[in-house]
Design a protein around this motif. Structure first.
Motif, PDB file in Angstrom:
ATOM      1  N   LEU A 254      55.073  25.386 -68.699  1.00 47.03           N
ATOM      2  CA  LEU A 254      54.866  26.761 -69.162  1.00 47.03           C
ATOM      3  C   LEU A 254      54.056  27.617 -68.194  1.00 47.03           C
ATOM      4  CD1 LEU A 254      54.013  26.185 -72.951  1.00 47.03           C
ATOM      5  CD2 LEU A 254      56.209  26.779 -71.938  1.00 47.03           C
ATOM      6  N   PHE A 255      53.661  27.069 -67.060  1.00 44.47           N
ATOM      7  CA  PHE A 255      52.724  27.790 -66.195  1.00 44.47           C
ATOM      8  C   PHE A 255      53.248  29.180 -65.853  1.00 44.47           C
ATOM      9  CE2 PHE A 255      55.550  26.794 -62.745  1.00 44.47           C
ATOM     10  CZ  PHE A 255      55.249  27.718 -61.749  1.00 44.47           C
ATOM     11  N   ALA A 256      52.313  30.093 -65.631  1.00 40.64           N
ATOM     12  CA  ALA A 256      52.690  31.479 -65.381  1.00 40.64           C
ATOM     13  C   ALA A 256      51.541  32.207 -64.701  1.00 40.64           C
ATOM     14  CB  ALA A 256      53.039  32.187 -66.684  1.00 40.64           C
ATOM     15  N   ALA A 257      51.787  33.436 -64.309  1.00 42.04           N
ATOM     16  CA  ALA A 257      50.731  34.339 -63.864  1.00 42.04           C
ATOM     17  C   ALA A 257      50.320  35.172 -65.068  1.00 42.04           C
ATOM     18  CB  ALA A 257      51.229  35.244 -62.743  1.00 42.04           C
ATOM     19  N   GLY A 258      49.048  35.080 -65.467  1.00 45.37           N
ATOM     20  CA  GLY A 258      48.631  35.805 -66.653  1.00 45.37           C
ATOM     21  C   GLY A 258      47.122  35.856 -66.785  1.00 45.37           C
ATOM     22  N   ASN A 259      46.669  36.414 -67.887  1.00 46.93           N
ATOM     23  CA  ASN A 259      45.243  36.545 -68.142  1.00 46.93           C
ATOM     24  C   ASN A 259      44.619  35.176 -68.412  1.00 46.93           C
ATOM     25  OD1 ASN A 259      42.799  36.990 -69.983  1.00 46.93           O
ATOM     26  ND2 ASN A 259      43.237  39.074 -69.296  1.00 46.93           N
ATOM     27  N   PRO A 260      43.452  34.884 -67.827  1.00 46.05           N
ATOM     28  CA  PRO A 260      42.838  33.564 -68.012  1.00 46.05           C
ATOM     29  C   PRO A 260      42.492  33.244 -69.459  1.00 46.05           C
ATOM     30  CG  PRO A 260      41.298  35.089 -66.968  1.00 46.05           C
ATOM     31  CD  PRO A 260      42.646  35.739 -66.936  1.00 46.05           C
ATOM     32  N   ALA A 261      42.286  34.279 -70.288  1.00 49.37           N
ATOM     33  CA  ALA A 261      41.946  34.043 -71.690  1.00 49.37           C
ATOM     34  C   ALA A 261      43.066  33.349 -72.445  1.00 49.37           C
ATOM     35  CB  ALA A 261      41.602  35.366 -72.371  1.00 49.37           C
ATOM     36  N   LEU A 262      44.290  33.408 -71.924  1.00 48.65           N
ATOM     37  CA  LEU A 262      45.399  32.713 -72.574  1.00 48.65           C
ATOM     38  C   LEU A 262      45.157  31.203 -72.578  1.00 48.65           C
ATOM     39  CD1 LEU A 262      48.279  34.772 -70.936  1.00 48.65           C
ATOM     40  CD2 LEU A 262      47.534  34.914 -73.319  1.00 48.65           C
ATOM     41  N   ASP A 263      44.610  30.682 -71.486  1.00 51.36           N
ATOM     42  CA  ASP A 263      44.290  29.252 -71.446  1.00 51.36           C
ATOM     43  C   ASP A 263      43.107  28.928 -72.356  1.00 51.36           C
ATOM     44  OD1 ASP A 263      46.267  28.283 -69.788  1.00 51.36           O
ATOM     45  OD2 ASP A 263      45.089  28.443 -67.952  1.00 51.36           O
ATOM     46  N   TRP A 305      35.626  38.359 -73.894  1.00 50.35           N
ATOM     47  CA  TRP A 305      35.616  38.015 -75.307  1.00 50.35           C
ATOM     48  C   TRP A 305      36.735  38.723 -76.054  1.00 50.35           C
ATOM     49  CZ3 TRP A 305      34.628  34.613 -78.717  1.00 50.35           C
ATOM     50  CH2 TRP A 305      34.477  34.925 -80.066  1.00 50.35           C
ATOM     51  N   ASP A 306      36.957  40.002 -75.778  1.00 50.43           N
ATOM     52  CA  ASP A 306      38.070  40.700 -76.412  1.00 50.43           C
ATOM     53  C   ASP A 306      39.414  40.133 -75.948  1.00 50.43           C
ATOM     54  OD1 ASP A 306      36.493  42.284 -77.951  1.00 50.43           O
ATOM     55  OD2 ASP A 306      36.852  44.148 -76.851  1.00 50.43           O
ATOM     56  N   ASP A 307      39.518  39.800 -74.663  1.00 52.31           N
ATOM     57  CA  ASP A 307      40.747  39.167 -74.172  1.00 52.31           C
ATOM     58  C   ASP A 307      40.997  37.855 -74.901  1.00 52.31           C
ATOM     59  OD1 ASP A 307      41.414  41.149 -72.376  1.00 52.31           O
ATOM     60  OD2 ASP A 307      40.599  40.116 -70.623  1.00 52.31           O
ATOM     61  N   PHE A 308      39.939  37.087 -75.104  1.00 53.15           N
ATOM     62  CA  PHE A 308      40.076  35.813 -75.802  1.00 53.15           C
ATOM     63  C   PHE A 308      40.577  36.031 -77.225  1.00 53.15           C
ATOM     64  CE2 PHE A 308      38.021  32.807 -78.784  1.00 53.15           C
ATOM     65  CZ  PHE A 308      38.674  31.642 -78.407  1.00 53.15           C
ATOM     66  N   ARG A 309      40.028  37.017 -77.915  1.00 56.33           N
ATOM     67  CA  ARG A 309      40.456  37.277 -79.290  1.00 56.33           C
ATOM     68  C   ARG A 309      41.911  37.743 -79.336  1.00 56.33           C
ATOM     69  NH1 ARG A 309      36.492  40.880 -82.545  1.00 56.33           N
ATOM     70  NH2 ARG A 309      36.404  42.165 -80.669  1.00 56.33           N
ATOM     71  N   LEU A 310      42.310  38.574 -78.386  1.00 57.12           N
ATOM     72  CA  LEU A 310      43.712  38.988 -78.317  1.00 57.12           C
ATOM     73  C   LEU A 310      44.616  37.792 -78.015  1.00 57.12           C
ATOM     74  CD1 LEU A 310      43.185  42.295 -76.337  1.00 57.12           C
ATOM     75  CD2 LEU A 310      44.244  42.153 -78.608  1.00 57.12           C
ATOM     76  N   ALA A 311      44.149  36.918 -77.134  1.00 56.64           N
ATOM     77  CA  ALA A 311      44.938  35.734 -76.797  1.00 56.64           C
ATOM     78  C   ALA A 311      45.070  34.799 -77.996  1.00 56.64           C
ATOM     79  CB  ALA A 311      44.304  35.001 -75.612  1.00 56.64           C
ATOM     80  N   CYS A 312      44.059  34.739 -78.846  1.00 60.28           N
ATOM     81  CA  CYS A 312      44.160  33.950 -80.078  1.00 60.28           C
ATOM     82  C   CYS A 312      45.264  34.509 -80.976  1.00 60.28           C
ATOM     83  CB  CYS A 312      42.840  33.946 -80.830  1.00 60.28           C
ATOM     84  SG  CYS A 312      41.518  33.002 -80.040  1.00 60.28           S
ATOM     85  N   LEU A 313      45.366  35.828 -81.045  1.00 65.92           N
ATOM     86  CA  LEU A 313      46.434  36.443 -81.824  1.00 65.92           C
ATOM     87  C   LEU A 313      47.801  36.116 -81.223  1.00 65.92           C
ATOM     88  CD1 LEU A 313      44.737  39.901 -82.419  1.00 65.92           C
ATOM     89  CD2 LEU A 313      45.308  38.243 -84.194  1.00 65.92           C
ATOM     90  N   TRP A 314      47.895  36.165 -79.901  1.00 65.52           N
ATOM     91  CA  TRP A 314      49.145  35.808 -79.232  1.00 65.52           C
ATOM     92  C   TRP A 314      49.531  34.370 -79.561  1.00 65.52           C
ATOM     93  CZ3 TRP A 314      49.274  31.950 -75.421  1.00 65.52           C
ATOM     94  CH2 TRP A 314      50.528  31.738 -74.839  1.00 65.52           C
TER      95      TRP A 314
END
Length: 357
Positions: A254-263, A305-314
């Motif tokens: 699944l690797f990709a170029a993206g925001n680190p908060a996704l991991d 922190w906001d990126d992490f919360r958005l990534a949790c929603l994703w």
């Protein structure tokens, strides 16, 4: 390209010797015998993964046993994930040598688009442990994984190479390929019918409108970009028993170029005990301190922190996708994961971001 095996039965000494002949990192010697033991299942790399015990003959005539791992395509052609197979083979060929963190020693990684066959041959990792789907990690293991992610992300932070490598996909591409959702999509309703009683009413309502907010989640992630694993969970991490050894990440389909908060979201949504979910911000802060130490000083902790919360929603998209074809294994997995996600949402206030931006 040599024909790739249809099944593990075709992984013979002759085929292995031909496949390994061009591997610069192969320790040498001719394979004289092969015994295969399937290790597939819910937590395996794929549906066709086996441990090979091979006998290798050296030039001086001595023989020694060696264990390898072979990953092949799904034997059911109707369920093969060609894009993921191609991406993982590309990763091990082109990116792994400079990934910045340890990955399994890989002797060959090929995907044949015509036959739709995959073959990856790697070292068999030993002297440690691999987790399972939805496994809760202890504090020490979490720290080691966060350190590995920080090393990976810092090495590829805003790297121009991400745009030059043809096999690196963007987060947008990955989001669409994981599951397509439209307003009124029956898969969302099916998921809620099966698992809605494991969710708070507020989160169930949010998931009910998931197609309407997926684009908002993606659009509001900050523009920080790096190489992300996107499936960083206990089942894809080898943790050595020796605390001084660095852990190894595998299964890079699944690797990709993206925001680190996704991991971070993929890891922390699955691997933290709900009793410790009030520590999620502190764990994100630990990762932030690690990347700052590695020279990444332009990523504010509040933004992360906001990126992490958005990534949790994703990340909520994945359970919905898994529930679209429900098996007994998937049902057991989702009954474990869904309550974790519900607790994460309650402790982070992530759904609030859908109305704030």
């Amino acid at each position: 390209m040599r024909p790739l095996p249809a099944t593990v039965i075709d992984v013979t000494p002759g085929w292995l010797n031909a496949a390994l002949a061009g591997a610069q990192n192969w320790p040498g010697g001719a394979v004289t015998s092969v015994e295969a033991e399937p290790i597939s299942g819910q937590d395996s790399l794929a549906s066709a993964v086996s441990r090979l015990t091979v006998e290798v003959e050296q030039a001086d005539g001595s023989r020694e046993p060696l264990q390898l791992l072979v990953k092949l395509h799904d034997p059911d052609a109707s369920t093969r994930a060609d894009g993921y197979y191609a991406a993982e083979a590309y990763f091990y060929r082109e990116i792994a040598p400079r990934a910045g963190i340890p990955v399994p020693a890989t002797y060959m990684a090929e995907f044949d688009t015509e036959t739709r066959r995959l073959a990856i041959i790697q070292e068999f990792l030993s002297g440690g442990r691999i987790g399972s789907t939805g496994q809760i990690m202890d504090s020490d293991d979490l720290q080691r994984v966060l350190a590995a992610l920080a090393t990976l992300h810092a090495a590829w932070w805003e790297s121009p190479d991400l745009g030059r490598l043809s096999g690196v996909r963007t987060f947008d591409t990955m989001r669409r390929s994981i599951i397509q959702l439209e307003p009124g999509d029956p898969r969302v309703r099916n998921f809620l019918d099966w698992f809605g009683d494991l969710l708070s009413p507020a989160l169930a309502d949010s998931i009910g409108s998931m197609p309407g907010w997926l684009e908002k989640v993606e659009a509001n992630l900050s523009t920080r970009t790096t190489l992300v694993h996107l499936d960083c969970s206990a089942k894809n991490i080898f943790i050595p028993d020796d605390a001084d050894r660095v852990l190894v990440m595998f299964d890079w389909a699944l690797f990709a170029a993206g925001n680190p908060a996704l991991d971070l979201a993929t890891l922390l949504c699955q691997s933290v005990d709900p009793a410790d979910h009030d520590r999620l911000r502190a764990l994100v802060g630990t990762y932030h301190a690690m990347i700052v130490e590695k020279g990444i000083d332009d990523y504010d902790l509040d933004v992360l922190w906001d990126d992490f919360r958005l990534a949790c929603l994703w990340w909520l998209v994945r359970p919905v996708g898994l529930a679209s074809i429900l098996t007994s294994d998937r049902e057991a997995h989702l009954k474990k994961i869904v309550p974790l996600l519900d607790s994460v949402m309650a402790h982070t206030g992530a759904p609030e971001l859908l109305g704030q931006r």
